[in-house]
Enzyme design. Structure first.
Site, PDB file in Angstrom:
ATOM      1  N   HIS A  22      26.918  63.581  36.937  1.00 47.78           N
ATOM      2  CA  HIS A  22      27.687  63.916  35.738  1.00 47.78           C
ATOM      3  C   HIS A  22      28.956  64.701  36.051  1.00 47.78           C
ATOM      4  CE1 HIS A  22      25.360  67.819  35.756  1.00 47.78           C
ATOM      5  NE2 HIS A  22      26.506  68.274  35.295  1.00 47.78           N
ATOM      6  N   ASP A  67      20.772  61.722  38.434  1.00 51.98           N
ATOM      7  CA  ASP A  67      21.964  62.560  38.281  1.00 51.98           C
ATOM      8  C   ASP A  67      22.473  63.087  39.623  1.00 51.98           C
ATOM      9  OD1 ASP A  67      24.076  63.727  36.958  1.00 51.98           O
ATOM     10  OD2 ASP A  67      22.963  65.504  36.320  1.00 51.98           O
ATOM     11  N   SER A 124      27.110  72.896  38.408  1.00 49.85           N
ATOM     12  CA  SER A 124      26.475  71.603  38.676  1.00 49.85           C
ATOM     13  C   SER A 124      26.909  71.028  40.012  1.00 49.85           C
ATOM     14  CB  SER A 124      26.849  70.598  37.590  1.00 49.85           C
ATOM     15  OG  SER A 124      26.020  70.730  36.473  1.00 49.85           O
TER      16      SER A 124
END
Length: 361
Positions: free
Chosen positions: A98, A131, A212
């Site tokens: 992402h 992811d 992230s």
């Protein structure tokens, strides 16, 4: 359970088929929301558990930060920042899908190293379902590769250090402990799909948007997880509440190695769609509690094992069948050719079968 290729057959509206209620709100360290649950085999322990002495955070930071990068991805649809870490000396960088998905179709990705040196990067491959993604840069200098630990040896209460670029602030370091293990965290992905963080490490080290893809390190400065999402209080303005989730390094390494070798990841495939039947609804309908089989792909693994629409799956590898996520987890942790024992009920008669998983179309 919804797989990448929808099974053929009738799709039924059932009295017990309702949207699951999220117990917590999860924010990708990139801004989307999802939900988190404990898997049937999850182990969780309060953060008040006995811990070993805290990490020497300064030493860990000095050792790990040269391997951690800030990632900027952009396209005509927008852009954002995240984090990553160098996992191979020939320029391969691990991050979350992402973080870079906005640039997957004609966009651009740039990487900023801890010494302030920017480099353009290309997307080697990405996996929406876990992811995870891998980038590659072609630097003119030697890169410091992060040391890989093992998530299998991680224990609740163990001190950890999170390193990344929350809110684009490169070189940010926070510390805490592992507060639980084996969390199953479902997060949104592009095109209305979901990603699943399998056996995620839960930590109270601050995880914020921009963390992230970064590094969750142990006291030896080894990568044990990839920070990916954090919980927020529903209705709040966001920000870390000391409940973050990281993809375990053992899974991340397996996915990254396959991406580097082939450019993609091939997951396992059951070839069926199911809907959970709550115990109360099962009792009212006179059927066992479990997973109602809505449809089966003709010729697929489930069909070859003898499963049919209207069956009720009652056990999966000997464990009670309660959630579609149990099947989804197996497609991400097992390989095509692996087998799964399934107990089921058909017209009131109990039976068992073994599904040999196929390759996801």
């Amino acid at each position: 359970m919804t797989e990448s290729k929808h099974p053929h057959g009738s799709s039924r509206r059932l009295p017990w088929a309702a949207a699951a209620i999220a117990l917590v709100v999860i924010v990708l360290a990139g801004g989307c929301t999802g939900s988190a649950t404990s898997s049937p085999t999850s182990s969780a322990t309060s953060g008040s558990s006995t811990t070993v002495s805290a990490c020497p955070v300064t030493q860990v930071a000095d050792h790990v930060l040269p391997s951690v990068v800030t990632i900027s991805a952009s396209s005509s649809q927008g852009g954002g920042t995240g984090s990553g870490e160098v996992i191979r000396s020939d320029g391969y960088i691990l991050t979350n899908n992402h973080v870079i998905s906005v640039a997957a179709n004609g966009g651009s990705v740039k990487v900023l190293f801890s010494d302030g040196q920017p480099e353009p990067a290309t997307i080697t491959g990405r996996d929406v379902q876990t992811d995870l993604a891998v980038l590659q840069v072609q630097p003119a200098r030697e890169l410091k590769v992060i040391a890989l630990g093992s998530s299998a040896s991680v224990r609740v209460g163990q001190p950890v250090v999170a390193l990344g670029a929350p809110l684009g602030l490169s070189g940010t370091v926070t510390s805490g402990i592992i507060s639980a293990l084996d969390r199953t965290v479902e997060v949104p992905a592009e095109n209305d799909k979901s990603a699943l963080l399998v056996s995620a490490l839960q930590t109270d080290a601050a995880i914020n948007p921009g963390n992230s893809g970064g590094a969750l390190a142990n006291c030896a400065g080894q990568l044990i997880g990839v920070p990916t999402a954090g919980a927020t209080v529903p209705g709040s303005a966001g920000g870390s509440i000391g409940l973050g989730f990281a993809i375990p390094v053992d899974l991340a390494k397996t996915v990254a190695d396959e991406i580097i070798a082939t450019g993609r990841v091939t997951h396992a495939f059951f070839g069926l769609s199911t809907v959970p039947i709550p115990p109360a609804a099962a009792a009212e309908a006179g059927v066992p509690a479990g997973l109602f089989v809505q449809a089966v792909t003709p010729g697929g693994p489930a069909a070859q094992a003898g499963l049919q629409a209207d069956d009720v799956i009652t056990t999966i590898n000997g464990e009670p069948a309660t959630s579609n996520i149990q099947l989804q987890e197996l497609t991400l942790t097992k390989k095509p050719g692996d087998t799964v024992a399934i107990g089921y009920s058909r017209a009131g008669h109990a039976a068992t079968t073994t599904v040999t998983l196929g390759a996801q179309p």
